[in-house]
Write a protein that holds these residues in place. Sequence first.
Motif, short mmCIF file in Angstrom:
data_model
loop_
_atom_site.label_atom_id
_atom_site.label_comp_id
_atom_site.label_asym_id
_atom_site.label_seq_id
_atom_site.Cartn_x
_atom_site.Cartn_y
_atom_site.Cartn_z
N THR A 130 -0.78 0.24 -4.27
CA THR A 130 -1.87 0.75 -4.39
C THR A 130 -2.58 1.52 -3.30
O THR A 130 -1.64 1.37 -2.32
CB THR A 130 -2.98 -0.64 -4.58
OG1 THR A 130 -3.07 -1.04 -3.34
CG2 THR A 130 -2.70 -1.65 -5.53
N SER A 131 -3.76 2.15 -3.52
CA SER A 131 -4.26 2.91 -2.40
C SER A 131 -4.86 1.90 -1.50
O SER A 131 -5.04 0.73 -2.01
CB SER A 131 -5.02 4.16 -2.86
OG SER A 131 -6.34 3.29 -3.45
N TYR A 172 0.88 -1.25 -0.01
CA TYR A 172 0.03 0.22 0.09
C TYR A 172 0.73 1.45 -0.02
O TYR A 172 1.96 1.13 0.47
CB TYR A 172 -0.88 0.15 1.19
CG TYR A 172 -2.01 -0.95 1.08
CD1 TYR A 172 -3.02 -1.02 0.34
CD2 TYR A 172 -1.94 -2.33 1.94
CE1 TYR A 172 -4.06 -1.93 0.13
CE2 TYR A 172 -2.86 -3.35 1.67
CZ TYR A 172 -3.73 -3.10 1.11
OH TYR A 172 -4.95 -3.96 0.73
N ASP A 173 0.24 2.45 -0.41
CA ASP A 173 1.02 3.67 -0.32
C ASP A 173 1.80 3.91 1.11
O ASP A 173 2.78 4.67 0.71
CB ASP A 173 0.17 4.82 -0.75
CG ASP A 173 -0.29 4.61 -2.26
OD1 ASP A 173 0.27 4.03 -3.11
OD2 ASP A 173 -1.35 5.28 -2.70
N LYS A 174 1.08 3.55 2.02
CA LYS A 174 1.83 3.88 3.11
C LYS A 174 3.41 3.26 3.43
O LYS A 174 4.18 3.63 4.26
CB LYS A 174 0.97 3.65 4.51
CG LYS A 174 0.42 2.24 4.51
CD LYS A 174 -0.09 2.03 5.91
CE LYS A 174 -0.32 0.33 5.92
NZ LYS A 174 -0.90 0.03 6.93
N LEU A 206 8.04 4.36 1.80
CA LEU A 206 9.46 4.46 2.13
C LEU A 206 10.18 3.27 2.00
O LEU A 206 11.38 3.36 1.93
CB LEU A 206 9.45 5.29 3.50
CG LEU A 206 9.07 6.67 3.48
CD1 LEU A 206 9.05 7.38 4.88
CD2 LEU A 206 10.12 7.56 2.49
N ASN A 207 9.66 2.17 2.57
CA ASN A 207 10.04 0.95 2.89
C ASN A 207 10.47 0.26 1.27
O ASN A 207 11.59 -0.13 0.92
CB ASN A 207 9.32 -0.24 3.23
CG ASN A 207 9.11 0.05 4.71
OD1 ASN A 207 10.05 0.59 5.40
ND2 ASN A 207 8.22 -0.60 5.35
N VAL A 208 9.62 0.59 0.33
CA VAL A 208 9.78 0.33 -1.23
C VAL A 208 11.02 0.97 -1.58
O VAL A 208 12.04 0.51 -2.41
CB VAL A 208 8.51 0.38 -2.00
CG1 VAL A 208 8.87 0.29 -3.53
CG2 VAL A 208 7.41 -0.27 -1.66
N PHE A 209 11.08 2.26 -1.42
CA PHE A 209 12.44 3.43 -1.80
C PHE A 209 13.54 2.48 -1.39
O PHE A 209 14.59 2.65 -2.03
CB PHE A 209 11.99 4.59 -1.21
CG PHE A 209 11.14 5.65 -2.27
CD1 PHE A 209 10.78 5.10 -3.37
CD2 PHE A 209 10.70 6.57 -1.53
CE1 PHE A 209 10.08 5.61 -4.21
CE2 PHE A 209 9.75 7.52 -2.39
CZ PHE A 209 9.24 7.10 -3.57
#
Length: 700
Positions: free
Chosen positions: A597-598, A462-464, A467-470
Amino acid sequence: MSVNLQTPIDYLKGVGPNRADLLRSELGIHTYQDLINLFPNRYIDRTKYYAINQLQRNNAEVQVIGVLTGFREVAQKRGKRLVADFKDESGMMELVWFRGQKWIRESLKIGQPYVAFGRANLYNGKFSMPHPELELQSEHEKNLRSAMQAIYPSTEKLTNKGITNRVITKVMQQLFLETKGQFFETLSHSILGELKLMSKSDALFNIHFPKSSDLLSRAQFRLKFEELFYIQLQLILKNLIHKSKIKGFKFEKVGDYFNTFYREHLPFELTNAQKRVLKEIRADFGSNAQMNRLLQGDVGSGKTIVAFMSMLMGLDNGFQCCLMAPTEILSVQHYNGLSELCNKLNISISILTGSSKTLERKIIHENLENGSLQILIGTHALLEDKVKFKNLGLAIIDEQHRFGVAQRSKLWKKNSSPPHIMVMTATPIPRTLAMSVYGDLDISVIDELPAGRKPIKTVHRYDKNRLNVFRFMKDEIAKGRQVYVVYPLIQESEKMDYKDLMDGYESISREFPLPQYQISIVHGKMKASDKDYEMQRFAKGQTQIMVATTVIEVGVNVPNASVMVIESAERFGLSQLHQLRGRVGRGAEQSYCILMTSHKLSNDSKTRLETMVRSHDGFEIAEVDLKLRGPGDVMGTQQSGVLNLRIADIVKDKSILDQARFMAKNTLKIDPSLALPENKAILSTYRQMAKYKNIWNYIS
């Protein structure tokens, strides 16, 4: 039979010119035949009557017998509504009309027993029924033709103009009276006997006026089988006629080009699936008929090497070959990959696209005509009249669904006799669809991936979790890998609150600053030359991140790219998500696909994302996609007209489709021209369809 089913619907008693116009424009009903083929959407059990105190809060359609005790008009924001009190021995409910009040009020009688039929809603502790179907009980008892009442497809316009379900049912009854319920049989006695099918007349009666649910399901099976049988019959006949009438070039030998490549230059061991497909192609080349084959295989399954080895068989027999792809990027990629292999074998190969220079074109045209150019790769530019071959033996079309039938047939005319045709697709087509849409092509499937390929790990975030994805992207880049980030839109759309590409590009630029990180950007509004420049920078490893719209869905091959991040993944179709995922996992390293996703997700979106995380099998994914979207959407506009089905559903009726195809094949095996007396009904039905081209409007 005295009544001609091609009679215009205007002549049926109870229809007349006004209703006929509406039935034509709203439901496409022009003739008696069209009306008889207006099959119900569903059925309601009309043997059951409810007392008012038995009604449930389930919004179901019910029948209640009662008496009208009075009317009143109630003011509302816009205009008034008409409310009637309807009473039986157990209680009272309201009948409500929001339009047509004057006419309704004049036509109804206080104190008379009526049957009210409609949806019961509970409001403020009292049940009400908006726009009920009302019928005097005495009429109702006379009219009841079947235990289960058919509910027909309708539109708002028909309802507003008073063409209710009851009107359509009455018109249908009239049609059965006029025809005496007698209809031509369309199947042979042997098929009827073998499958224990009911007759055509019984099936049509029981689909419209079923006496029981058992008779209804037998009628549905019979009519679904017939519809699918004729579609299969046409496709198989088309294929047989094609093979008998259209002679192909016989490739007599497998020679030096093929053998040298196979022994000395094949970059990897072929999978069993690739070997099987090459055998099928070789058998086509050795017959006298023109090949017309669909080659299906998931992204990365090795279709291109099979295509190349097929071309080598063509060259061994003295023919030229061409490969046409839908985009310049994909053409260039094919050219780069194949020219490396051609150089080792001293084969001349060129590329022709919209941006080829005039001088290059001139040389290509000359070399094609004198036969010194052996393989030509290109885009739609190959179809231009100026492009003439000396002896084109094999034409390969990549990503078939991007090209129309007309474009395919242009390639046929590039030689005195049509070349062999192979169409390739990385969009797995479910077997049921392939049988129904490409049934006139022979189908080969590469259903295993080359050894050493690691499955791509797919996760949903999810969008939240951004930062972990980055952080994960930075770790992969630190290992020397590259990353795709794909967005669905180019510019912010006011209606849809999705992250737009430029916003995304800016936030990624902040998170991955120069000079440590380099970012490419590619989208559909850029010039082709700028796109190519950015693609090349990424392919050469000069940039670590490629921010793009779906232009990369088909095409770019960067083995070093190991991460695919798909933004607003809920906005993509399943096959698109699967195609995008296939852009990574092309090297030896572990690759990842991250679906962002949202939190707001529809049930369909959840199913799509769960399927992607769970499965890597393109065919399984295509089956789920077919269930979610339906055949028309999956095939795209060019082919969706093929499956304009009236009663069958190729997803739900897969087993009937298999039976229909088996029976059609068997019938034509025994009697290819349908000349036996036994098949007289089949031949005459087939001709009738070709003549009137109603739902089978694609017979060529």
